[in-house]
Scaffold this active site. Structure first.
Site, PDB file in Angstrom:
ATOM      1  N   LYS A   1       0.869  -1.185   0.000  1.00 50.22           N
ATOM      2  CA  LYS A   1       0.000   0.000   0.000  1.00 50.22           C
ATOM      3  C   LYS A   1       0.902   1.230   0.000  1.00 50.22           C
ATOM      4  CE  LYS A   1      -4.366   1.099   0.090  1.00 50.22           C
ATOM      5  NZ  LYS A   1      -5.521   0.392  -0.474  1.00 50.22           N
TER       6      LYS A   1
ATOM      7  N   ASP B   1      -6.795   4.246  -4.955  1.00 53.70           N
ATOM      8  CA  ASP B   1      -7.490   4.116  -3.665  1.00 53.70           C
ATOM      9  C   ASP B   1      -8.148   5.481  -3.448  1.00 53.70           C
ATOM     10  OD1 ASP B   1      -7.845   2.311  -1.187  1.00 53.70           O
ATOM     11  OD2 ASP B   1      -7.155   4.152  -0.256  1.00 53.70           O
TER      12      ASP B   1
HETATM   13  P1  NDP Z   1     -12.975   7.547  -3.426  1.00 54.33           P
HETATM   14  O1  NDP Z   1     -11.951   8.574  -3.179  1.00 54.33           O
HETATM   15  O2  NDP Z   1     -13.461   7.304  -4.803  1.00 54.33           O
HETATM   16  O3  NDP Z   1     -14.266   7.827  -2.530  1.00 54.33           O
HETATM   17  C1  NDP Z   1     -14.187   7.896  -1.147  1.00 54.33           C
HETATM   18  C2  NDP Z   1     -15.536   8.331  -0.616  1.00 54.33           C
HETATM   19  O4  NDP Z   1     -15.501   8.259   0.812  1.00 54.33           O
HETATM   20  C3  NDP Z   1     -15.887   9.753  -0.974  1.00 54.33           C
HETATM   21  O5  NDP Z   1     -17.274   9.883  -1.062  1.00 54.33           O
HETATM   22  C4  NDP Z   1     -15.335  10.511   0.225  1.00 54.33           C
HETATM   23  O6  NDP Z   1     -15.965  11.762   0.454  1.00 54.33           O
HETATM   24  C5  NDP Z   1     -15.645   9.579   1.362  1.00 54.33           C
HETATM   25  N1  NDP Z   1     -14.665   9.765   2.448  1.00 54.33           N
HETATM   26  C6  NDP Z   1     -13.310   9.703   2.362  1.00 54.33           C
HETATM   27  N2  NDP Z   1     -12.747   9.966   3.557  1.00 54.33           N
HETATM   28  C7  NDP Z   1     -13.776  10.204   4.392  1.00 54.33           C
HETATM   29  C8  NDP Z   1     -13.859  10.537   5.757  1.00 54.33           C
HETATM   30  N3  NDP Z   1     -12.751  10.682   6.511  1.00 54.33           N
HETATM   31  N4  NDP Z   1     -15.090  10.698   6.310  1.00 54.33           N
HETATM   32  C9  NDP Z   1     -16.214  10.526   5.564  1.00 54.33           C
HETATM   33  N5  NDP Z   1     -16.192  10.223   4.247  1.00 54.33           N
HETATM   34  C10 NDP Z   1     -15.000  10.066   3.686  1.00 54.33           C
HETATM   35  O7  NDP Z   1     -12.393   6.184  -2.775  1.00 54.33           O
HETATM   36  P2  NDP Z   1     -12.813   4.698  -3.069  1.00 54.33           P
HETATM   37  O8  NDP Z   1     -14.271   4.609  -3.322  1.00 54.33           O
HETATM   38  O9  NDP Z   1     -11.868   4.138  -4.061  1.00 54.33           O
HETATM   39  O10 NDP Z   1     -12.441   4.001  -1.673  1.00 54.33           O
HETATM   40  C11 NDP Z   1     -13.359   3.938  -0.592  1.00 54.33           C
HETATM   41  C12 NDP Z   1     -12.899   2.865   0.385  1.00 54.33           C
HETATM   42  O11 NDP Z   1     -12.834   1.602  -0.288  1.00 54.33           O
HETATM   43  C13 NDP Z   1     -11.512   3.064   1.001  1.00 54.33           C
HETATM   44  O12 NDP Z   1     -11.501   2.527   2.314  1.00 54.33           O
HETATM   45  C14 NDP Z   1     -10.624   2.211   0.115  1.00 54.33           C
HETATM   46  O13 NDP Z   1      -9.437   1.812   0.779  1.00 54.33           O
HETATM   47  C15 NDP Z   1     -11.543   1.032  -0.132  1.00 54.33           C
HETATM   48  N6  NDP Z   1     -11.219   0.220  -1.304  1.00 54.33           N
HETATM   49  C16 NDP Z   1     -11.176   0.772  -2.556  1.00 54.33           C
HETATM   50  C17 NDP Z   1     -10.919  -0.014  -3.648  1.00 54.33           C
HETATM   51  C18 NDP Z   1     -10.966   0.518  -5.049  1.00 54.33           C
HETATM   52  O14 NDP Z   1     -10.854  -0.288  -5.987  1.00 54.33           O
HETATM   53  N7  NDP Z   1     -11.144   1.803  -5.267  1.00 54.33           N
HETATM   54  C19 NDP Z   1     -10.582  -1.446  -3.503  1.00 54.33           C
HETATM   55  C20 NDP Z   1     -10.727  -1.943  -2.161  1.00 54.33           C
HETATM   56  C21 NDP Z   1     -11.008  -1.111  -1.116  1.00 54.33           C
HETATM   57  P3  NDP Z   1     -15.171  13.125   0.107  1.00 54.33           P
HETATM   58  O15 NDP Z   1     -15.243  13.253  -1.373  1.00 54.33           O
HETATM   59  O16 NDP Z   1     -15.939  14.168   0.828  1.00 54.33           O
HETATM   60  O17 NDP Z   1     -13.767  12.951   0.634  1.00 54.33           O
END
Ligand code: NDP
Length: 444
Positions: A126, A166
């Protein structure tokens, strides 16, 4: 003191201030207790747990870049190469102000087990930076990505370490990172996944984590005599994972009524209109509160609280520790029957224990969100073969992988007398393969 307790105490002592890493190690070691205790002498002699909790390597570096005002900015960059027992390091890059070494160690540790569960030859890693892409111009994001890769390229490669996206890293960032890698090395190779379709990306990668989450959720429900069709679903986040989980849940006949971002959440009793969410998030890079401008019958609430929305199924898809004990109690009080983690470790330990103790089905992130990295591995295969599979081919492989992950977690839980405990099952199944490979390769 048992071997498990001894190692956990050492992790806390030797990794001060890394709360998320401690939390992830504790959750895994607690559920491995039954396996470790049965083989304690052998595992102690080979220091299996000491090796498992220590990253093979951590690279940490400076990332200087110039903003649009001509001011030089400096961020911290990292790559945690956690475990390469079963394949090249594989795991995403996170760009978010909260990023620090402890968070990346927790994510790299989790990734090792997740990647093992996929059945594909990928190790755990990571990386990321405390750079915040939010509010930055495209040129600033490009300047940052180019500087980040100018250091990182020395440590990665198609057979060595293959980063992906991510939080904060989507197609735009992967493109800038890939371009710089190619400039620096002269190599056109599958060194990153999540690439654009015109330069080596895989169809269905964008959708994979969210789709995979719903495939395994459906599998879990079916094995427990429940159906997804007709259920009310709440999904936190509105990024990559949340959006495509919502899309697939809707395709299977569920009704998604709430989504969020870090500012607040929208509730749409008629069902979230995903074309509106995609326009806000993927096109305009806006905020979820703009949803009510397009759908005035929906309601926006500032701040946390999405888990107070009544639902049958809750899918935390935003970030770590976003669903706490009070949230779990609210879900239970409102009749929630299943929780599946799209994000990494979104449910606190206390909340997980409460959910499991109260008969709510629970699928942990390392199984539930493994579809993303699995499809990244399929992208690596296509790059090596110099071939592109169709969307349906990739989607069918993803579906099979998720069904297999469920079967492995279910089987391991049953083998150790904990049927239905998919947290223990996923950890044990992931552990068995990694440790077998580590022991086979000897100590050095
Ligand atoms: P994105 O950046 O596309 O989206 C993240 C979302 O979560 C946004 O809506 C964001 O809102 C919100 N968010 C982020 N930080 C916070 C916080 N501290 N409090 C509240 N909301 C928050 O990320 P992903 O969708 O790619 O990833 C989401 C999760 O899934 C993570 O934990 C990641 O590690 C996990 N994951 C992702 C994978 C992938 O293929 N993308 C694979 C496996 C796991 P805002 O825009 O306001 O920040």
């Amino acid at each position: 003191m048992s071997y498990v307790d001894e190692i956990y105490a050492k992790v806390v002592e030797q990794n001060p201030g890394e709360a998320e890493f401690h939390q992830a190690v504790k959750e895994v070691l607690d559920s491995l207790r039954v396996v470790i205790d049965a083989n304690e002498e052998k595992y102690r002699k080979l220091a299996v747990l000491e090796n498992l909790v220590e990253p093979e390597r951590i690279i940490s570096f400076r990332v200087p870049w110039v903003d649009d005002k001509g001011q030089v900015q400096v961020n911290k960059g990292y790559r945690v190469q956690f475990n390469s027992a079963i394949g090249p390091y594989k795991g995403g890059l996170r760009l978010h102000p909260s990023v620090n070494q402890g968070i990346l160690k927790f994510l790299g540790f989790e990734q090792t087990f997740k990647n093992s569960l996929t059945g594909l030859p990928i190790g755990g890693g990571k990386g990321g930076s405390n750079f915040d892409p939010k509010g930055k111009s495209d040129r600033e994001v490009m300047a940052f990505c180019q500087s980040f890769m100018t250091e990182l390229y020395k440590y990665i490669g198609a057979d060595q370490d293959v980063p992906a996206g991510d939080i904060g890293v989507g197609a735009r960032e992967i493109g800038y990172l890939y371009g710089q890698y190619k400039r620096l090395t002269g190599l056109y190779e599958g060194v990153l996944t999540g690439k654009g379709l015109t330069y080596g990306g895989s169809l269905a990668r964008k959708e994979a984590t969210g789709f995979g989450l719903i495939y395994i959720l459906k599998e879990m429900l079916t094995h427990n005599n429940m159906e997804l069709a007709g259920k009310t679903v709440v999904i936190s986040g509105s990024g990559n994972v949340a959006t495509y989980a919502a899309q697939k849940a809707q395709q299977f006949g569920a009704k998604v009524v709430a989504m969020s971002d870090s500012n607040g959440y929208v509730y749409d009793p008629d069902g979230i209109k995903l074309d509106v969410v995609k326009e806000i998030k993927e096109v305009r890079r806006g905020r979820i509160k703009e949803y009510v401008d397009a759908v005035p019958t929906a309601k926006y609430t500032e701040g946390k609280g999405i888990w107070t929305v009544p639902c049958d199924i809750a899918l935390p898809c935003a970030t770590q520790n976003e669903l706490n004990l009070d949230d779990a109690k609210a879900l239970k009080a409102n009749g929630c029957q299943a929780v599946a983690e799209g994000a990494n470790m979104p449910t606190t330990r206390e909340a997980t224990d409460f959910i499991q103790a109260n008969g709510i089905l629970f699928m942990p992130g390392k199984a539930a969100n493994a579809g993303g990295v699995a499809t990244s591995a399929l992208e690596m295969s296509q790059n090596s073969l110099r071939m592109s599979w169709t969307f349906d081919e990739v989607d069918a492989k993803l579906h099979d992988i998720m069904v297999n992950i469920f079967a492995k977690a279910d089987d391991a839980a049953k083998r150790y007398g904990m049927p239905g405990n998919y947290v223990a099952g996923a950890n044990i199944a992931g552990f068995e393969k990694v440790v077998d490979a580590m022991m086979a390769q000897g100590v050095c």
